[in-house]
Design an enzyme around this catalytic site. Structure first.
Site, mmCIF file in Angstrom:
data_model
loop_
_atom_site.group_PDB
_atom_site.id
_atom_site.type_symbol
_atom_site.label_atom_id
_atom_site.label_comp_id
_atom_site.label_asym_id
_atom_site.label_seq_id
_atom_site.Cartn_x
_atom_site.Cartn_y
_atom_site.Cartn_z
ATOM 1 N N SER A 686 0.801 -1.231 0.000
ATOM 2 C CA SER A 686 0.000 0.000 0.000
ATOM 3 C C SER A 686 0.831 1.277 0.000
ATOM 4 O O SER A 686 0.279 2.369 -0.064
ATOM 5 C CB SER A 686 -0.961 0.007 1.190
ATOM 6 O OG SER A 686 -0.241 -0.054 2.400
ATOM 7 N N LYS A 729 -6.212 3.539 8.816
ATOM 8 C CA LYS A 729 -5.304 4.500 8.181
ATOM 9 C C LYS A 729 -5.896 5.907 8.212
ATOM 10 O O LYS A 729 -5.185 6.890 8.475
ATOM 11 C CB LYS A 729 -5.029 4.073 6.740
ATOM 12 C CG LYS A 729 -4.221 2.787 6.626
ATOM 13 C CD LYS A 729 -4.074 2.364 5.168
ATOM 14 C CE LYS A 729 -3.265 1.077 5.032
ATOM 15 N NZ LYS A 729 -3.129 0.638 3.629
#
Length: 808
Positions: A686, A729
């Protein structure tokens, strides 16, 4: 005429009183005491004594238990005897001493009441045919009798001396027969044999058999003496105690015990197969000696069958409102799990018979997976049982041991059901991802049957060895990682992810649950300590870094203990827990978050990462130096992250002119990509677009906006692929004051998982290509002139939910 013990000749009358005797046959010349207790027998003795000759006929009964025998129950041949003495006993019986004179046949009964009187005919022995054969038989009988006595047969010590003086073969046979303790039928057969030689032959055969038996007994005694052990001695002692108790009328209660077990089997309401097996093993146990080694194993097995909850179940609480209230009392948030339990209750309310669900709660440690099982059991009104599968390597832990093994026991599933006593508990299989396997089998393979609704209705434990229905059980498994669970086993469970708690959720949980619990457990009260919200936040940010709540609870417990110490020392002043007090009680903060950037910089991009303890931001740094076109990656990157950097570099080189980068620069410049906190391993795809943005910024010398964070995987063609952990996140970005987040376009669906109060404070920019990333992330208008800039529409949620707003 017969000769009595005084040598007198006595004439035998035509009829004599007859005395039926039990359990013995009287032979001629045999002197024996008899105890007479029956009224008819006493009258027969009195009649004999009233006569001058004192003669009486002694005939044996065929059935010794018959108290009032009739003529058919008495043998036709007996012995005429003389009553030598008579004595009355205190209990009403009489004792007589008799001597057998000769054999006689009962021709006819003169009377049967009040006593027996019969017409008799004397029977004389026929002499043997050859004297030499008779002499040989007599010698053989004497020798065999000596051997019988030498082997331990208990006989009169004077019998051998008497035998030496006897020359009449018939009398010898009668004397030996009367001392061998023969059974009534066998002794009667000898009495009725009139030929003396034939009688001797029968006695010889009997002695031969007796010798063989005594020799075998001697051999067994010899072996047993050598092999005698403590347990055998105890066995013989127990047998003696049992015999003594039997004589005292205190017989053991084995029959009552067996009947009690039968009653328990009947009341257990087992299925036909299980009941048939239980009765079969019970019949075996009944035939077995109580001290046999297998008897205790059989008894244990039958007890297990009886104690299993074949038909015992608890009634489900089908009040959905009440169940929701219980779940909300015990756990904060966890909407998906609670919704799934309430769905099950709703279906159960509409349909009485249904299979229990098999759920797997997957998430980091300390998020409440196991305690959630207890709450579900309480909400459903069911019993709760938990087994830990961490480190289990033996298949027998699940399916049980076969009964052929010493110390065999059922598996943990059956043990748990017996423990709670119902067939529909909430059964938690804790740490299912930590199962092992070795030469003893694979427990995860054994669980395939347990956790399959199409098979577990007839689960067969190796020890119980009969089918048990597990379809009513609600199985809940817990796991930290799904990767270690075998695919077939994972396929049988409904996976429900339990992500880590956000900071706000931890604050609410601490206020509603943890603080109250620790205040109570440490013996203080609300008047001694009060936790302010900013104090709780300082504990969460500086002293705990976890997805769950265990360290938070331990830290709160530390503050409560220190407060309790102050109270115990006499200081009653109330402690208000603020960030300053937290620092005073706990010392310097254990965890320090990354510092926020104070300006936009070249070659530094802000990325987002997911960890087991929540989301984190990553500042990816790049530098360029003279070289030969190499790239260095540092910061403990994993293989996946390194490949993402290589893919990003390949894409950038292919599009260098569009990004305003001189292509010759790659041959003369070395790049160094670094992620700070080098001691912490990092991996995952990611960070792909973040590394690509930092590299483009460094090579193009255009700064990256510090108020934007990004996450997404990049391909060689510049496409942005979706990632996981978006909720954590996004919360990490917000904690660091970043309000705008670049996300892959395909992750828009995950925005619904973010709590509503946070969604309203954040702006999400969904992108499909890396060009869109650069359009948002780089600051310089000069780069916009040199490179393509696509229009990107950010996505922002209205506060309070509802449809999406388009923000400029």
């Amino acid at each position: 005429m017969v000769t009595n013990y005084d040598g007198e000749q006595i004439e035998i009358p035509a009829s004599l009183p007859m005395l039926p005797v039990r359990d013995i046959v009287v032979f001629p010349y045999m002197i024996i005491p008899l105890f007479v207790g029956r009224d008819s027998s006493i009258k027969a003795v009195e009649e004999s004594l009233a006569r001058n000759d004192r003669l009486i006929l002694l005939a044996s009964q065929k059935d010794i238990s018959d108290e009032h025998p009739n003529p058919d129950g008495i043998y036709q041949i007996g012995t005429i005897a003389m009553i030598m003495r008579m004595r009355k006993l205190p209990d009403g019986r009489i004792k007589i001493l008799t001597q057998g004179l000769c054999k006689a046949h009962i021709d006819e009964y003169v009377q049967t009441n009040p006593f027996f009187e019969a017409k008799v005919a004397r029977i004389d022995d026929r002499p043997p045919e050859t004297s030499s054969e008779t002499e040989a038989l007599m010698r053989t009988v004497r020798e065999q009798l000596e051997k019988v006595i030498s082997l331990g047969k208990t006989l009169s010590p004077d019998i051998l001396m008497v035998l030496d003086d006897i020359t009449d073969p018939g009398r010898l046979a009668d004397l030996v027969a009367s001392n061998l303790g023969l059974k009534v039928a066998e002794a009667q057969g000898i009495l009725e044999t009139t030929n003396a030689g034939e009688r001797l032959k029968k006695i010889n055969e009997i002695l031969q058999k007796e010798l063989e038996i005594l020799a075998l007994q001697a051999k067994i005694r010899s072996q047993a003496k050598d092999e005698m052990t403590k347990s055998q001695k105890e066995y013989f002692l127990r047998e003696q105690i049992r015999a003594i108790k039997s004589e005292l009328g205190d017989a053991d209660s084995k029959g009552e015990e067996m009947q009690e077990l039968r009653d328990k089997v009947a009341s257990a309401k087992m299925p036909p197969e299980a009941e048939q097996e239980a009765l079969k093993q019970l019949a075996r146990l009944e035939r077995m000696h109580p001290d046999a080694s297998e008897a205790s194993m059989l008894r244990t097995y039958i007890d297990w069958l009886i104690d299993m909850p074949w038909s015992k179940s608890t009634k489900d609480t089908l009040d959905i409102v009440k169940a929701k209230q219980i779940l909300d009392e015990d756990h904060y948030n966890m909407t998906k799990v609670k919704e799934r339990v309430l769905e099950y209750l709703a279906v159960r309310k509409l349909k009485e018979k249904m299979k229990g669900p098999i759920l797997c709660f997957a998430g980091p440690p300390g998020v409440g997976k196991t305690s959630l099982g207890k709450s579900i059991a309480r909400a459903l009104g069911r019993e709760f049982v938990r087994i830990s599968l961490g480190g289990v390597k033996d298949e027998s832990e699940i399916r049980g041991h076969r009964r052929t093994y010493v110390g065999a026991l059922p598996g943990r599933i059956v043990q748990g059901l017996k423990q709670v006593g119902t067939n529909n508990p909430v059964f938690v299989l804790d740490e299912i991802d930590k199962l092992g396997s070795d030469f003893r089998g694979d427990p995860s393979a054994a669980l395939l049957e347990v956790l399959d609704p199409e098979q577990n209705y007839s689960f067969r434990d190796h020890y119980i060895n009969v089918a048990f229905d597990l379809s009513n059980v609600m199985f809940l498994a817990t796991a930290n990682m799904l990767d270690t669970i075998p695919g077939p086993l994972r396929d049988r469970m409904e996976i429900i992810q339990l992500p880590g708690y956000t900071e706000e959720e931890k604050v609410r949980i601490a206020q509603q649950y943890l603080i109250k619990k620790q205040i109570f457990e440490n013996g203080i009260s609300d008047k001694h300590v009060a936790f302010r919200e900013e104090g709780i936040k300082s504990i969460i940010e500086g002293y705990t870094r976890e997805a769950g709540l265990r360290n938070l609870e331990r830290t709160i417990a530390t503050i409560c203990r220190k407060t309790a110490k102050r109270v115990a020392e006499g200081n009653e002043e109330k402690v208000t827990v603020t960030p300053e007090v937290v620092s005073k009680f706990l010392g310097p903060a254990t965890y320090v978050r990354e510092d926020e950037q104070d300006k936009d910089e070249i070659g530094i991009a802000t990325g987002l990462a997911w960890t087991q303890v929540g989301g984190e931001i990553l500042y990816i740094e790049t530098t360029a130096m003279k070289g030969k076109g190499g790239i260095t990656l540092t910061g403990q990157m994993g293989e996946v992250m390194k490949e993402s950097a290589q893919a990003a570099m390949g894409f950038i080189r292919s599009k260098a002119p569009e990004f305003g980068i001189d292509e010759d620069m790659f041959a003369k410049t070395d790049l160094h990509v670094h992620i700070p906190a080098g001691a912490i391993p990092k991996d995952g795809p990611s960070a792909g677009i973040t590394m690509a943005t930092a590299i483009v910024s460094r090579l193009s010398k255009v700064p990256v906006r510090r108020d934007i964070a990004m996450t997404g995987e990049i391909t060689l063609t510049g496409k942005v692929l979706p990632i996981g952990g978006l909720k954590d996140k996004a919360l990490a970005a917000m904690r660091h004051g970043i309000k705008t987040i670049i996300i892959p376009d395909k992750n828009k669906k995950d925005l619904e998982d973010i709590p509503e109060e946070y969604r309203a404070k954040l702006t999400f920019i969904p992108v499909k290509t890396f060009d869109e990333v650069l359009a948002c992330a780089l600051t310089s208008s000069d780069f916009v002139k040199r490179g393509p800039r696509k229009k990107v529409t950010p996505v922002k949620f209205r506060k309070g939910g509802g449809s999406l707003d388009k923000a400029a």
